[in-house]
Structure formats: C-alpha cells, structure tokens
Enzyme design. Sequence first.
Site, PDB file in Angstrom:
ATOM      1  N   GLN A  97      48.294  49.207  64.932  1.00  0.00           N
ATOM      2  CA  GLN A  97      48.904  49.233  66.003  1.00  0.00           C
ATOM      3  C   GLN A  97      49.867  48.131  65.898  1.00  0.00           C
ATOM      4  O   GLN A  97      50.063  46.696  64.955  1.00  0.00           O
ATOM      5  CB  GLN A  97      47.843  48.169  66.839  1.00  0.00           C
ATOM      6  CG  GLN A  97      47.122  49.395  67.264  1.00  0.00           C
ATOM      7  CD  GLN A  97      46.310  48.749  68.127  1.00  0.00           C
ATOM      8  OE1 GLN A  97      45.770  48.371  69.822  1.00  0.00           O
ATOM      9  NE2 GLN A  97      44.354  48.816  68.090  1.00  0.00           N
ATOM     10  N   ASP A 137      56.499  64.427  61.069  1.00  0.00           N
ATOM     11  CA  ASP A 137      57.417  63.196  61.607  1.00  0.00           C
ATOM     12  C   ASP A 137      57.693  62.535  61.214  1.00  0.00           C
ATOM     13  O   ASP A 137      57.858  62.361  59.758  1.00  0.00           O
ATOM     14  CB  ASP A 137      56.330  62.467  62.991  1.00  0.00           C
ATOM     15  CG  ASP A 137      54.808  61.525  61.984  1.00  0.00           C
ATOM     16  OD1 ASP A 137      53.470  61.678  62.545  1.00  0.00           O
ATOM     17  OD2 ASP A 137      55.442  61.574  60.662  1.00  0.00           O
ATOM     18  N   LYS A 154      57.631  65.031  66.083  1.00  0.00           N
ATOM     19  CA  LYS A 154      56.475  64.903  66.900  1.00  0.00           C
ATOM     20  C   LYS A 154      57.060  64.311  68.122  1.00  0.00           C
ATOM     21  O   LYS A 154      57.406  62.714  68.135  1.00  0.00           O
ATOM     22  CB  LYS A 154      55.491  65.693  66.222  1.00  0.00           C
ATOM     23  CG  LYS A 154      54.808  64.148  65.834  1.00  0.00           C
ATOM     24  CD  LYS A 154      53.516  64.075  65.755  1.00  0.00           C
ATOM     25  CE  LYS A 154      52.725  62.019  65.417  1.00  0.00           C
ATOM     26  NZ  LYS A 154      51.880  61.727  65.025  1.00  0.00           N
ATOM     27  N   GLY A 157      45.097  65.430  65.655  1.00  0.00           N
ATOM     28  CA  GLY A 157      46.205  66.434  66.282  1.00  0.00           C
ATOM     29  C   GLY A 157      47.325  67.070  65.450  1.00  0.00           C
ATOM     30  O   GLY A 157      48.287  67.739  65.103  1.00  0.00           O
TER      31      GLY A 157
HETATM   32  C1  R5P Z   1      49.845  58.114  61.231  1.00  0.00           C
HETATM   33  O1  R5P Z   1      51.441  57.868  60.352  1.00  0.00           O
HETATM   34  C2  R5P Z   1      49.673  59.934  60.767  1.00  0.00           C
HETATM   35  O2  R5P Z   1      49.793  60.231  59.669  1.00  0.00           O
HETATM   36  C3  R5P Z   1      50.464  60.202  61.695  1.00  0.00           C
HETATM   37  O3  R5P Z   1      51.465  59.907  62.214  1.00  0.00           O
HETATM   38  C4  R5P Z   1      49.334  60.569  62.721  1.00  0.00           C
HETATM   39  O4  R5P Z   1      49.290  59.588  64.068  1.00  0.00           O
HETATM   40  C5  R5P Z   1      47.883  60.635  63.155  1.00  0.00           C
HETATM   41  O5  R5P Z   1      47.178  60.315  64.103  1.00  0.00           O
HETATM   42  P1  R5P Z   1      46.454  62.260  64.421  1.00  0.00           P
HETATM   43  O6  R5P Z   1      45.628  62.114  63.484  1.00  0.00           O
HETATM   44  O7  R5P Z   1      45.537  61.660  65.925  1.00  0.00           O
HETATM   45  O8  R5P Z   1      47.701  63.732  65.510  1.00  0.00           O
END
Ligand code: R5P
Length: 321
Positions: free
Chosen positions: A116, A188, A211, A245
């Site tokens: 956050q 991403d 993404k 996700g």
């Molecule tokens: C953060 O840097 C994470 O690696 C991903 O970008 C993502 O935010 C992980 O969240 P989720 O597993 O819910 O996609």
Amino acid sequence: MIYSTTLDIILALTLSTNKMRSYVLLSGSSNRPLALKTARELNIKLGKVELQEFPNREIRIRILEDIEDKVVFIMQSTIGQAERYIIELALIADAARRKGAKRIVAIMPWFGYSPQDKIFRTGEPLSSKVIIKMLEATSINEFFVVDIHSTDVLKMFKKKVHHLSAMSTFINYFKGNLKGDWVSVALDNGALERAKEFSERLNLPLVRFDKTRDRKTGEVTFHKLAGDVKGKNVISFDDFVSTGGTRIKGCDFLKKEGAKKYYDCVTHLIVPETTDKLKKSYIDRIFITDAVHLDPKRKFGRLKIIGIASMLAEFIKKFAR
Ligand code: R5P
C-alpha cells in the site's frame, strides 16, 4: 564442571558461544522456523523470549536472554495477523532496550502494508508510511527488509533500512539449470526493474508485458509490450503473490502467445489460500521462499520453497562484525 555426555559438551559450547557473541537473534511469533534456520546457519541458539498473552489477549513479552550491550536482531514478518505482529515486535524491541541492548535491528522478511505504497483513490491512507512511522517510533534502531514492494517504500524510512533480495538465491538455484530456449518476462511494469536484473544475471532475453487491474474487482488484463515468447520457455521473478491473479492470468496469456513452459519465481506468498488456485493453474513450476512461513499442508508437487536463512545469516554476520 564434569560433562557427562558429548551432548552436554556441545550444549555448553553453544551456550558459551552465545555468551561470547556480540549479538543475539530473537524471534517474534510470525516465522519461528525461519529464525531457527537462521540461528543454525549462525551456529547459535535462538535467544530465549517468552511470548505469551494475558487472559484478555493482550500480548505479554519477557526476554530471558542475556542481551546486555549486545546487538539484538529481532526477526518478525508482519504477515497474516500483521497488526498483532507489529505490536509484538514493538514490545520485544522495548523490552530489549530496557534490558540494555546496544542496538536493536528488526529483520522483517515480509514488511506488512508495503504494497500500500500509493494513494490509489482519494480518501485512502498512505498505509505503508503509517506502519513505517509507527515502527520507527519504537526502540528499533535499524531495519532489514527482503524484496520490499517498491523503492517508494524504502524512501519512506527515516531510520536506516537495509534492503536485501532473494534474487541471488533464485539465480544460484537456476544458474546452469535452465535447459532449452528460455526468456525472462516482466508481467507488469512494477516487476520491470527486478525482471531486468534477473534476465541480465541469468543471461536471458527480457520480454515485457503490462497489466491493468480493475481497482474494484481486482481483475487483471494483459497487454504485450516488447519481445516474443513463441516456442520459448518463460521465467519471471517478482516480489510477492497475493491473489495469484497476475501470474495465473499471465501464464494463460503467455501460453496463448505460444510460450511452452512457465516458471514463476516470487519471494513472498502472502495469501496462503492462493496455493489452491496456483495448484489448479497451468503454471509449470512455482518457486517461493520461506520468508513467509507456509503450512506444509499447503505444499504441492509443482511448488518449490527456496530457503533464505543462509542469506539472512550472511547479512547478520556482516552487520555484527
Ligand atoms: C506485486 O508486485 C506483485 O508481484 C504483482 O504485481 C501483483 O500485485 C500480485 O498480486 P496478485 O497475486 O493478487 O496478482
């Protein structure tokens, strides 16, 4: 003193080693197995701390270890019941200061609330900063964190923060073991800096995707940016997996783009229940670390847990010299 058995001698040597060391390692409740592994790597016993609760569930701490004029490392990830672990860490630090610690260093393999790090919608708090300010108001002098979410979070600290990464642990594991035609991917933009370093150190081409995430539903969609995965095996490295996700949808997208195998490396699995989804996904192998303790019942064949205790021990030895 007459030692009756070899074990007594070993115990006496270990205890005396603890006394001779200029530092002690204490553990909060969040990930004692990692703290024990790190202590073993340091050839010391974990310092004795009573972690109890009063009948009204208030946390009750008592340090039994001799810590007078020593550097006190407190290992605590603020994950799961993060808020409780934050208070527990603060209380251990206060008890350590009152018992004469020379310096108090929090080793936080997972720093809760670090994702956050931005205000996405008006009316939201800057939660990372709130937690950092709270912990910096305690008796902790310095912090060790591992693959924290962003450099923005590191900049929020006023006290000294040492940023460690599990990337080398993954690199050492894969170096020379990736047979066939591999590329590294950034799923991403947030992962881009890590992916660049990961691909360079593994000497792999980097393919970039981005993404978008619906802030309400959490739904992610992917957009290809640069490079090709057709007929290639793909590997990615990032800091944390939460709902899964990003990598599950990312894997589907990569395979639609023609990727063969997809290996996902991530330092922190922060939602244990996500293993249920990862197990059903098309991700060929998932590599996480023991920075966050995973219930052994949640392990499955394609999931590999890589240890970071030796990395933490190396930093402790360097720091405590
Ligand atoms: C953060 O840097 C994470 O690696 C991903 O970008 C993502 O935010 C992980 O969240 P989720 O597993 O819910 O996609």
